[in-house]
Design a protein around this motif. Structure first.
Motif, PDB file in Angstrom:
ATOM      1  N   ILE A 490       0.840  -1.199   0.000  1.00 41.88           N
ATOM      2  CA  ILE A 490       0.000   0.000   0.000  1.00 41.88           C
ATOM      3  C   ILE A 490       0.877   1.252   0.000  1.00 41.88           C
ATOM      4  O   ILE A 490       0.604   2.227  -0.721  1.00 41.88           O
ATOM      5  N   LYS A 491       1.947   1.227   0.808  1.00 43.58           N
ATOM      6  CA  LYS A 491       2.841   2.393   0.884  1.00 43.58           C
ATOM      7  C   LYS A 491       3.462   2.710  -0.476  1.00 43.58           C
ATOM      8  O   LYS A 491       3.432   3.862  -0.936  1.00 43.58           O
ATOM      9  N   TYR A 492       4.010   1.679  -1.125  1.00 43.87           N
ATOM     10  CA  TYR A 492       4.666   1.912  -2.420  1.00 43.87           C
ATOM     11  C   TYR A 492       3.648   2.241  -3.509  1.00 43.87           C
ATOM     12  O   TYR A 492       3.931   3.040  -4.428  1.00 43.87           O
ATOM     13  N   GLN A 493       2.479   1.615  -3.429  1.00 43.96           N
ATOM     14  CA  GLN A 493       1.447   1.919  -4.422  1.00 43.96           C
ATOM     15  C   GLN A 493       1.016   3.381  -4.339  1.00 43.96           C
ATOM     16  O   GLN A 493       0.931   4.081  -5.367  1.00 43.96           O
ATOM     17  N   HIS A 494       0.754   3.848  -3.132  1.00 44.14           N
ATOM     18  CA  HIS A 494       0.354   5.238  -2.960  1.00 44.14           C
ATOM     19  C   HIS A 494       1.491   6.186  -3.311  1.00 44.14           C
ATOM     20  O   HIS A 494       1.260   7.269  -3.877  1.00 44.14           O
ATOM     21  N   GLY A 495       2.717   5.805  -2.964  1.00 50.76           N
ATOM     22  CA  GLY A 495       3.870   6.631  -3.328  1.00 50.76           C
ATOM     23  C   GLY A 495       4.024   6.752  -4.838  1.00 50.76           C
ATOM     24  O   GLY A 495       4.341   7.840  -5.362  1.00 50.76           O
ATOM     25  N   PHE A 496       3.798   5.619  -5.536  1.00 48.88           N
ATOM     26  CA  PHE A 496       3.890   5.639  -7.004  1.00 48.88           C
ATOM     27  C   PHE A 496       2.818   6.551  -7.578  1.00 48.88           C
ATOM     28  O   PHE A 496       3.073   7.369  -8.477  1.00 48.88           O
ATOM     29  N   GLN A 497       1.578   6.403  -7.072  1.00 47.35           N
ATOM     30  CA  GLN A 497       0.473   7.224  -7.571  1.00 47.35           C
ATOM     31  C   GLN A 497       0.720   8.705  -7.295  1.00 47.35           C
ATOM     32  O   GLN A 497       0.448   9.570  -8.147  1.00 47.35           O
ATOM     33  N   ALA A 498       1.246   9.011  -6.104  1.00 48.33           N
ATOM     34  CA  ALA A 498       1.514  10.414  -5.767  1.00 48.33           C
ATOM     35  C   ALA A 498       2.588  11.005  -6.665  1.00 48.33           C
ATOM     36  O   ALA A 498       2.485  12.158  -7.100  1.00 48.33           O
ATOM     37  N   SER A 499       3.632  10.236  -6.951  1.00 47.75           N
ATOM     38  CA  SER A 499       4.695  10.727  -7.833  1.00 47.75           C
ATOM     39  C   SER A 499       4.154  10.969  -9.238  1.00 47.75           C
ATOM     40  O   SER A 499       4.538  11.947  -9.914  1.00 47.75           O
ATOM     41  N   ALA A 500       3.262  10.070  -9.682  1.00 43.22           N
ATOM     42  CA  ALA A 500       2.646  10.267 -11.006  1.00 43.22           C
ATOM     43  C   ALA A 500       1.795  11.526 -11.030  1.00 43.22           C
ATOM     44  O   ALA A 500       1.788  12.286 -12.013  1.00 43.22           O
ATOM     45  N   ARG A 501       1.065  11.776  -9.939  1.00 41.34           N
ATOM     46  CA  ARG A 501       0.263  13.002  -9.852  1.00 41.34           C
ATOM     47  C   ARG A 501       1.154  14.239  -9.883  1.00 41.34           C
ATOM     48  O   ARG A 501       0.794  15.274 -10.472  1.00 41.34           O
ATOM     49  N   MET A 502       2.330  14.136  -9.257  1.00 43.16           N
ATOM     50  CA  MET A 502       3.265  15.268  -9.269  1.00 43.16           C
ATOM     51  C   MET A 502       3.716  15.574 -10.690  1.00 43.16           C
ATOM     52  O   MET A 502       3.803  16.744 -11.090  1.00 43.16           O
ATOM     53  N   ILE A 503       3.983  14.518 -11.477  1.00 47.11           N
ATOM     54  CA  ILE A 503       4.396  14.737 -12.863  1.00 47.11           C
ATOM     55  C   ILE A 503       3.271  15.412 -13.639  1.00 47.11           C
ATOM     56  O   ILE A 503       3.500  16.338 -14.446  1.00 47.11           O
ATOM     57  N   ASN A 504       2.028  14.967 -13.416  1.00 47.18           N
ATOM     58  CA  ASN A 504       0.887  15.613 -14.079  1.00 47.18           C
ATOM     59  C   ASN A 504       0.773  17.080 -13.696  1.00 47.18           C
ATOM     60  O   ASN A 504       0.496  17.947 -14.541  1.00 47.18           O
ATOM     61  N   ALA A 505       0.991  17.358 -12.410  1.00 48.97           N
ATOM     62  CA  ALA A 505       0.894  18.751 -11.950  1.00 48.97           C
ATOM     63  C   ALA A 505       1.958  19.617 -12.602  1.00 48.97           C
ATOM     64  O   ALA A 505       1.680  20.732 -13.081  1.00 48.97           O
ATOM     65  N   PHE A 506       3.205  19.128 -12.646  1.00 49.37           N
ATOM     66  CA  PHE A 506       4.277  19.898 -13.272  1.00 49.37           C
ATOM     67  C   PHE A 506       4.039  20.043 -14.778  1.00 49.37           C
ATOM     68  O   PHE A 506       4.370  21.068 -15.384  1.00 49.37           O
ATOM     69  N   ASP A 507       3.435  19.015 -15.362  1.00 46.06           N
ATOM     70  CA  ASP A 507       3.142  19.096 -16.794  1.00 46.06           C
ATOM     71  C   ASP A 507       2.129  20.195 -17.067  1.00 46.06           C
ATOM     72  O   ASP A 507       2.259  20.968 -18.032  1.00 46.06           O
ATOM     73  N   GLU A 508       1.116  20.301 -16.238  1.00 54.75           N
ATOM     74  CA  GLU A 508       0.116  21.353 -16.404  1.00 54.75           C
ATOM     75  C   GLU A 508       0.737  22.732 -16.200  1.00 54.75           C
ATOM     76  O   GLU A 508       0.421  23.696 -16.924  1.00 54.75           O
ATOM     77  N   MET A 509       1.619  22.850 -15.217  1.00 53.10           N
ATOM     78  CA  MET A 509       2.272  24.130 -14.964  1.00 53.10           C
ATOM     79  C   MET A 509       3.139  24.550 -16.135  1.00 53.10           C
ATOM     80  O   MET A 509       3.134  25.713 -16.552  1.00 53.10           O
ATOM     81  N   LEU A 510       3.886  23.575 -16.692  1.00 47.37           N
ATOM     82  CA  LEU A 510       4.720  23.883 -17.850  1.00 47.37           C
ATOM     83  C   LEU A 510       3.871  24.264 -19.061  1.00 47.37           C
ATOM     84  O   LEU A 510       4.254  25.107 -19.881  1.00 47.37           O
TER      85      LEU A 510
END
Length: 522
Positions: A490-510
């Motif tokens: 669960i920890k790694y799954q949520h960490g993976f999902q959160a990191s993916a969300r971060m990439i989406n957020a930075f992509d939108e900002m760019l």
């Protein structure tokens, strides 16, 4: 705005993906024998050292990185486990074989040696009442023959057991050599992989499992030196495997000197160093093996393990005096109460039986008054140490019931019974053995056997409990906990999902900066 945040999020995806892979691997091997739980060691990446637009005080780290994939293992528990596992193997062998020897003697029972000799003396009692009866004489001959057959059977079963143990010693040496070569092969694979910077954890598990298996056979220590060379030592510190090199064991026929050539009294007259029977002790079966190092010929000094149990049972002479075997040395000095001890005691019993009855019977007359000096039991010819192996009712008695003597005086025939009365007195003669009379000797022998057997059984059971406890402690450290792995999942799954969300957020900002910034007012 830069790509710095994207790089941080990318490392998060990589680390959490690797964590999911390790967790999956642990769960898949939760029931695999010898598997050691693996954990991912992650470190924080420091900020970039390059000087840019931003002041260093505003810099943040560059995410995370996998530092190592570590096995969770306690070397001290491994050492304890192997030491106790070795003792368990030794005493399981001893308990099993002592229990088998108890079955050979089969006491107390209606078919044991005590019952057979009781029946023999009972037949002599009947003969004392009716010395001239051929029917009673036939009963005496039959009971005497049953007694010698019982002694033969027990002696042969003990010899067969010693031969079987000898074969097991040979098989154990082959198994030790096989394990040693497997460990050396794994050493080479592990060394090559880790030289390239990889971690060969699963190969290390296979190697540790082999060392555990080896420790039950023979006392074993294993360690890895500072240069990464894995060394396995057995028998109190002798090197079996040194990195890629294996020092093999071999079995060879005993080279220990024994005495051969016998005079008229059965005493040894000369030494023979090339005796093809290759005995360790006088009563050993032919061709016993000595365990030695192949390259040096040095005899292995084993401290514990199944091999120790086999050798103790095969060669142990117990608490016999050095001169107890009619002047023959006991070269191996093995003080455990093993098969040679019981062979010796059976020979002692048969020797006294032959000597005491023949001493009386040779003074008596046959029923027809024509023969005197007839043996009751036929003594062994030549090698007179092997009484139990060769004891039998004399041919003269087997061929003619009249040759059973019942009186010292020919004038007392056919009803004289004074000789039979003296033979009956042997039953209660406490001077025959240091333990006392014939029955006392057997009771003492069986009692001591029972004590030894129960002691070995108790020790084996205690060792099994201790080994189980140590293994449970090892599993608590090294084993896979499904609950813990699900938490990690669960920890790694949520960490993976959160990191993916971060990439989406930075992509939108760019996207805002590149495609939408500065469009207002055009």
């Amino acid at each position: 705005m830069s790509f710095y945040g994207l790089e941080i999020a990318r490392t998060g995806i990589f680390v959490n993906r690797k964590g999911l892979e390790v967790t999956s691997h642990n769960v898949a091997n939760a029931s695999t024998p010898g598997y050691t739980r693996q954990v991912l060691n992650v470190k924080s990446n420091p900020p970039s050292s390059k000087v840019g637009f931003y002041s260093p005080k505003f810099q943040v780290g560059m995410g995370a990185d996998v530092q190592s994939l570590q096995q969770i293992r306690d070397m001290f528990l491994d050492m304890q486990y192997r030491n106790e596992y070795s003792r368990q193997g030794e005493y399981e062998i001893k308990a099993d074989n002592l229990n088998f020897i108890e079955a050979i003697f089969n006491e107390p029972s209606d078919t044991g040696l005590s019952a057979v000799i009781d029946q023999f003396f009972s037949s002599l009692q009947e003969l004392s009442k009716n010395p001239e009866s051929l029917t009673v004489r036939a009963l005496v001959r039959q009971r005497a023959s049953a007694l010698t057959d019982a002694i033969h059977k027990m002696y042969k079963q003990l010899e067969d057991l010693q031969s079987e143990l000898n074969d097991q010693v040979y098989d154990k040496i082959l198994e030790i050599n096989s394990i040693a070569f497997q460990i050396a092969d794994l050493n080479q694979q592990i060394f090559i992989l880790e030289l390239r910077g990889e971690k060969a954890n699963d190969l290390r598990d296979q190697r540790n499992l082999l060392v555990d298996k080896l420790s039950k056979i023979v006392d074993t220590t294993a360690y890895e030196d500072k240069d990464g060379r894995f060394i396995v030592q057995i028998a109190g510190g002798e090197t079996l495997v040194n990195h890629f090199t294996v020092y093999e064991l071999e079995t060879d026929k005993s080279k220990i000197m024994r005495k051969s050539g016998f005079d008229s009294n059965g005493l040894p007259t000369q030494f023979d160093t090339d005796d093809p029977r290759s005995q360790q002790n006088l009563y050993d079966v032919p061709g016993l093996f000595v365990v030695m190092w192949k390259d040096t010929g040095q005899v292995l000094n084993i401290k514990s393990g199944e091999l120790k149990g086999l050798l103790d049972m095969r060669d142990g002479v117990g608490g016999l005096d050095e001169d107890s075997q009619a002047g023959v040395d006991v070269p191996n000095k093995n003080s455990f109460t093993g098969i040679p001890y019981y062979l010796n005691r059976l020979n002692e019993f048969a020797q006294k039986l032959i000597e005491k009855f023949n001493e009386l019977h040779t003074q008596g007359w046959s029923l027809n008054g024509q023969n005197r000096g007839i043996y009751f039991f036929e003594p062994p010819v030549g090698q007179t140490f092997f009484y139990a192996r060769y004891i039998k009712v004399s041919d003269a008695i087997m061929n003619d019931l009249n040759n059973i003597a019942t009186t010292y005086d020919v004038n007392n025939l056919p009803g004289g019974n004074d000789l039979v009365v003296d033979m009956l007195k042997l039953r209660n003669d406490t001077s025959i053995f240091k333990e006392g009379k014939f029955e006392d000797f057997l009771k003492s022998l069986i009692s001591n056997l029972g004590v030894d057997s129960q002691g070995a059984k108790n020790f084996a059971e205690n060792q099994k409990v201790m080994v189980t406890q140590l293994d449970n402690r090892r599993q608590a450290v090294s084993g896979v906990s499904i609950d813990e792995e699900m938490t990690n999942l669960i920890k790694y799954q949520h960490g993976f999902q959160a990191s993916a969300r971060m990439i989406n957020a930075f992509d939108e900002m760019l996207d805002v900066i590149v495609n939408r910034l500065g469009l207002v007012g055009r």
